[in-house]
Write a protein that holds these residues in place. Sequence first.
Motif, mmCIF file in Angstrom:
data_model
loop_
_atom_site.group_PDB
_atom_site.id
_atom_site.type_symbol
_atom_site.label_atom_id
_atom_site.label_comp_id
_atom_site.label_asym_id
_atom_site.label_seq_id
_atom_site.Cartn_x
_atom_site.Cartn_y
_atom_site.Cartn_z
ATOM 1 N N LEU A 1 0.454 -1.090 0.118
ATOM 2 C CA LEU A 1 0.359 0.271 -0.128
ATOM 3 C C LEU A 1 0.666 1.391 0.306
ATOM 4 O O LEU A 1 0.338 2.506 -0.266
ATOM 5 C CB LEU A 1 -1.256 -0.094 1.209
ATOM 6 C CG LEU A 1 -1.739 -1.227 1.474
ATOM 7 C CD1 LEU A 1 -2.904 -0.679 2.546
ATOM 8 C CD2 LEU A 1 -2.499 -1.182 0.044
ATOM 9 N N SER A 2 2.494 1.276 0.085
ATOM 10 C CA SER A 2 3.028 1.903 -0.106
ATOM 11 C C SER A 2 3.639 2.779 -1.150
ATOM 12 O O SER A 2 4.041 2.210 -2.500
ATOM 13 C CB SER A 2 3.746 2.473 1.615
ATOM 14 O OG SER A 2 4.776 1.393 1.009
ATOM 15 N N LYS A 3 4.514 3.804 -1.542
ATOM 16 C CA LYS A 3 5.434 4.212 -2.341
ATOM 17 C C LYS A 3 6.568 4.271 -2.206
ATOM 18 O O LYS A 3 7.085 4.952 -0.578
ATOM 19 C CB LYS A 3 4.799 5.272 -3.134
ATOM 20 C CG LYS A 3 4.010 5.253 -3.829
ATOM 21 C CD LYS A 3 3.500 7.020 -5.057
ATOM 22 C CE LYS A 3 2.235 6.601 -6.108
ATOM 23 N NZ LYS A 3 1.483 7.791 -6.476
ATOM 24 N N THR A 4 7.086 3.656 -2.492
ATOM 25 C CA THR A 4 9.044 3.680 -2.202
ATOM 26 C C THR A 4 10.222 4.266 -3.306
ATOM 27 O O THR A 4 9.678 3.387 -4.042
ATOM 28 C CB THR A 4 9.076 2.592 -1.755
ATOM 29 O OG1 THR A 4 7.888 2.272 -0.454
ATOM 30 C CG2 THR A 4 10.454 2.663 -0.726
ATOM 31 N N LEU A 5 11.084 5.204 -3.089
ATOM 32 C CA LEU A 5 11.793 5.382 -4.173
ATOM 33 C C LEU A 5 12.955 3.813 -3.958
ATOM 34 O O LEU A 5 13.040 3.640 -2.365
ATOM 35 C CB LEU A 5 12.807 6.620 -3.814
ATOM 36 C CG LEU A 5 11.385 7.469 -4.605
ATOM 37 C CD1 LEU A 5 12.428 8.378 -4.249
ATOM 38 C CD2 LEU A 5 11.260 7.582 -5.548
ATOM 39 N N GLU A 6 14.280 3.104 -4.685
ATOM 40 C CA GLU A 6 14.497 2.478 -4.307
ATOM 41 C C GLU A 6 15.896 2.964 -5.217
ATOM 42 O O GLU A 6 15.758 3.676 -6.373
ATOM 43 C CB GLU A 6 14.524 1.276 -5.325
ATOM 44 C CG GLU A 6 14.936 -0.016 -5.344
ATOM 45 C CD GLU A 6 15.051 -0.869 -6.529
ATOM 46 O OE1 GLU A 6 15.178 -2.066 -5.208
ATOM 47 O OE2 GLU A 6 15.341 -1.028 -7.376
ATOM 48 N N PHE A 7 17.146 3.060 -4.291
ATOM 49 C CA PHE A 7 18.387 4.086 -4.893
ATOM 50 C C PHE A 7 19.170 2.579 -4.652
ATOM 51 O O PHE A 7 19.348 1.931 -4.454
ATOM 52 C CB PHE A 7 18.345 4.522 -3.953
ATOM 53 C CG PHE A 7 18.056 6.105 -3.859
ATOM 54 C CD1 PHE A 7 18.588 6.588 -4.013
ATOM 55 C CD2 PHE A 7 16.857 5.871 -2.627
ATOM 56 C CE1 PHE A 7 18.062 8.421 -4.270
ATOM 57 C CE2 PHE A 7 15.897 7.299 -2.824
ATOM 58 C CZ PHE A 7 16.715 8.580 -2.630
#
Length: 177
Positions: free
Chosen positions: A135-141
């Motif tokens: 349910l979340s938005k995440t940035l992957e570096f």
Amino acid sequence: MNVIPKLLATSLLATFPFLTSAQLPPQRLELVKVENEVETFEVFKLPQGDAFNYYLSVGHLGFGDEVLQVMIDPLFELFIPLGGTVAEALESMQNIQQIFKEAPGTSMESEGCLAFGVPNDKREPVKITLIKPLLSKTLEFSIRREEYMRAAHIQKSEFDSLVRGVKFYQKIHPKEP
């Protein structure tokens, strides 16, 4: 009996000039920090001569592939350079923040530095990708190496907190370049 304390004092005095002349690494000056149960994210500045450089630390990277990342490196952090002023740092953060408005899988490339403690001049490409687990938005570096990938993840709420912190810092330090 009296010889041992004198010998100890003499050896300490002899090593003192060497200890004081040792060059210490530059000190990270924190603007804003966000912590969760796993990782710490930070925007900070580093002195460089008479000026500063601003960086985003997205924490420690895992080892693995696109599916599984194992956290086994507690020493090295990924640093993203943000610019030489608070305004440049805020603009860079807001540019990265725009990815959250895009579709999952959207990515951009930046340069970064995987280093111990403080950033160095060894820059490499970092892929910043929007992923949407549950349910979340995440940035992957992520940094791709020959057979594996190293990645760190930051949720939208944590990244938004960092951006708000930089904005607040800019308001309370209006004369800082």
